[in-house]
Design an enzyme around this catalytic site. Sequence first.
Site, PDB file in Angstrom:
ATOM      1  N   TYR A 119      33.951 -35.973  11.024  1.00 37.83           N
ATOM      2  CA  TYR A 119      34.350 -36.158  12.424  1.00 37.83           C
ATOM      3  C   TYR A 119      35.041 -37.501  12.549  1.00 37.83           C
ATOM      4  O   TYR A 119      34.603 -38.498  11.953  1.00 37.83           O
ATOM      5  CB  TYR A 119      33.105 -36.122  13.318  1.00 37.83           C
ATOM      6  N   GLU A 207      40.518 -36.955  19.337  1.00 39.01           N
ATOM      7  CA  GLU A 207      39.360 -36.499  18.566  1.00 39.01           C
ATOM      8  C   GLU A 207      39.789 -35.462  17.544  1.00 39.01           C
ATOM      9  O   GLU A 207      40.508 -34.523  17.876  1.00 39.01           O
ATOM     10  CB  GLU A 207      38.328 -35.884  19.527  1.00 39.01           C
TER      11      GLU A 207
END
Lengths: 400, 297
Positions: A119, A207
């Site tokens: 991530y 993101e």
Amino acid sequence: MNLHEYQAKEILRKFGAPVPRGASAASVDEAAAIAERMFADGVGAVVVKAQIHAGGRGKGVIEGSDQRGVQVCGDAATARRAASRMLGGCLVTKQTGPEGRVVRRVLVEAASKISRELYLAVLLDRGTGRPVMMGSPAGGMDIEEVAAETPEKIIRVDVDPLLGLQAFQARRLAAALALRGELIPQAVQAMLGLYRVFWECDASLVEVNPLVVAEGEGGKPAIIALDAKMNLDANALFRHPDLLAWRDLGEEAPLEVEASKFHLNYIKLDGNIACMVNGAGLAMATMDIIKHSGGSPANFLDVGGGANRDQVAAAFRIILADPHVKGILVNIFGGIMKCDVIAEGILAAVKETGLKLPLVIRLEGTNVEAGRRLLAQSGLSLLAADSLADAAKKVVAAVQ
Amino acid sequence: MSILVEASTRVLVQGITGKTGAFHTKQCLDYGTRIVAGVTPGKGGETFEGRVPIFDTVPEAVAATGATVSVIYVPPAFAADAILESADAGLDLAVCITEGIPVRDMVRVRRAMAGRKTLLLGPNCPGLITPGPGPNSTGGCKIGIMPGYIHRAGRVGVVSRSGTLTYEAVWQLTSLGIGQSTCIGIGGDPVAGFSHLDVVKRFHEDPNTDAILMIGEIGGAGEEEAAAWLKANRKKPVAAFIAGVTAPPGRRMGHAGAIITGGKGTAPAKIAALQEAGVAIAPNPSEMGRTLAALLK
């Protein structure tokens, strides 16, 4: 303003962050052509991804079918079928609510052989007032759950905004994510690119979830941004006309779009008591006191500090376009905005819209006596309230 | 009597000739605020309303008039530069009223101002006021866009992220006969100067403030930060109201900073933190004044 995945990936590519090969399509034929071209070039499989402004697409289902919002396809015919089921369909995910979103575009990409999911994100830390890059070895999962349950799996890199993200910081993050060898420079390039996207595009969030380690050319491992989400700071759009052109009004609630044309701040909620207030804090507080008094607010509506007659009229039209509304509460604290001017605007709007619903008005502040007199002499059936609590009580009683 | 500003404070206005700046400067002059200079590049040498000299730059205005506080009405695209100019000129305080400044600009400004003398209030805020003893609270210092007459000189400090909701709170206090030492709007943006905590600390140190009314809203952690400090250091009674109990997560409620993200910044979490610090919570916005009044008995 939110961007679609395909738009965010186009930006990432421009800033040197690696994304899968692919293109977006608004028609089935276009999507099939992209897939055919990739298979002809020797791509083993493609992924067809529905483009909507909501997460959970992989598990989401197109209404009335078993088609998911993300599908891996081994041949062009399968890709064509997936695109034909997605385009024009209504995709329901855990984030869209039961009404779902209509899919108007799909992204067709080369599928990746994934060995690890990470991530990576850049966002604003409101506490320090600085950007922060966050990385986690727990990619592909709901990052909020990871943060709540295993906070040690989230690594933060605070960025000095006058310097920007430094290469050594990116190397340290790569090491903390257990990336080794030739993956380190690749990860550093992805991280520096992601930060530049955040900074130079005036994003509030960039993101990548997941950032994957996949099989690259010649079977060597490669870092790829498999998904991308990007939100932009609305205040900064004036210096990004190219990004503003990507605004997708189809993804926004029609009443909210209409309100924005009049510089009104409107958010639709589930209740039946509409409210019209000047100032965001007071508007929130008005919703709260409706709830506190046993009612349910139908919207948030801030008409701003200097609303004129046209804006008040537009506000009424927008409020009344919501069929669930059974009553209206107007709460104005006239500071700079004078109460008599507001009263005139309300009266004009009531006459123009032929309002039949109960209307409770609470005015306070500058020229309040003149404003109240105008309302009282109008001959319209308005309920005047002399405090916030009184106003809420009256409107709740009126809709019951 | 007050924090940060008092009746003798000498104020300059950046953007004095713009529509908003001109309107509110006139209101402040009528109130009695000592507006000693205006700054509009290119209009140096002119005067505003026949009584306030206009300069091209902030340092010129400071040198000529001795202003120590600046209030900024410059449009969003140029506001960050205006704040930096006021900091570079060494003012004590810059009050930025402008709404809609890009967050990135404020990130740079806040970083650039760290460690400097100049304090920043706002942006996207109503300003601050130290009410005076005269009729309609005149004779004090009003810097910003709040209506002066709703205030009354006294000993309660008010701090808030909102504009009209602050007026509502102040009006409730004034209607109950409770005056204010200073009322400060810290603004609704995610990156700003003064925080709730910065103001609460100053009110604690001010011998002329007896109690504090704090008005917060969803988003960020400023209220929690103030609560944590109050839990360990609170010496004065504090009442609070938090707006946005009914706000849905993930939606920006008008103010750029009023948004619940990742389950953080909810009204119940803020209320719980404040209660733990011994702060009295107004159950609804109609009770802000009375909740504070009950603490003074």
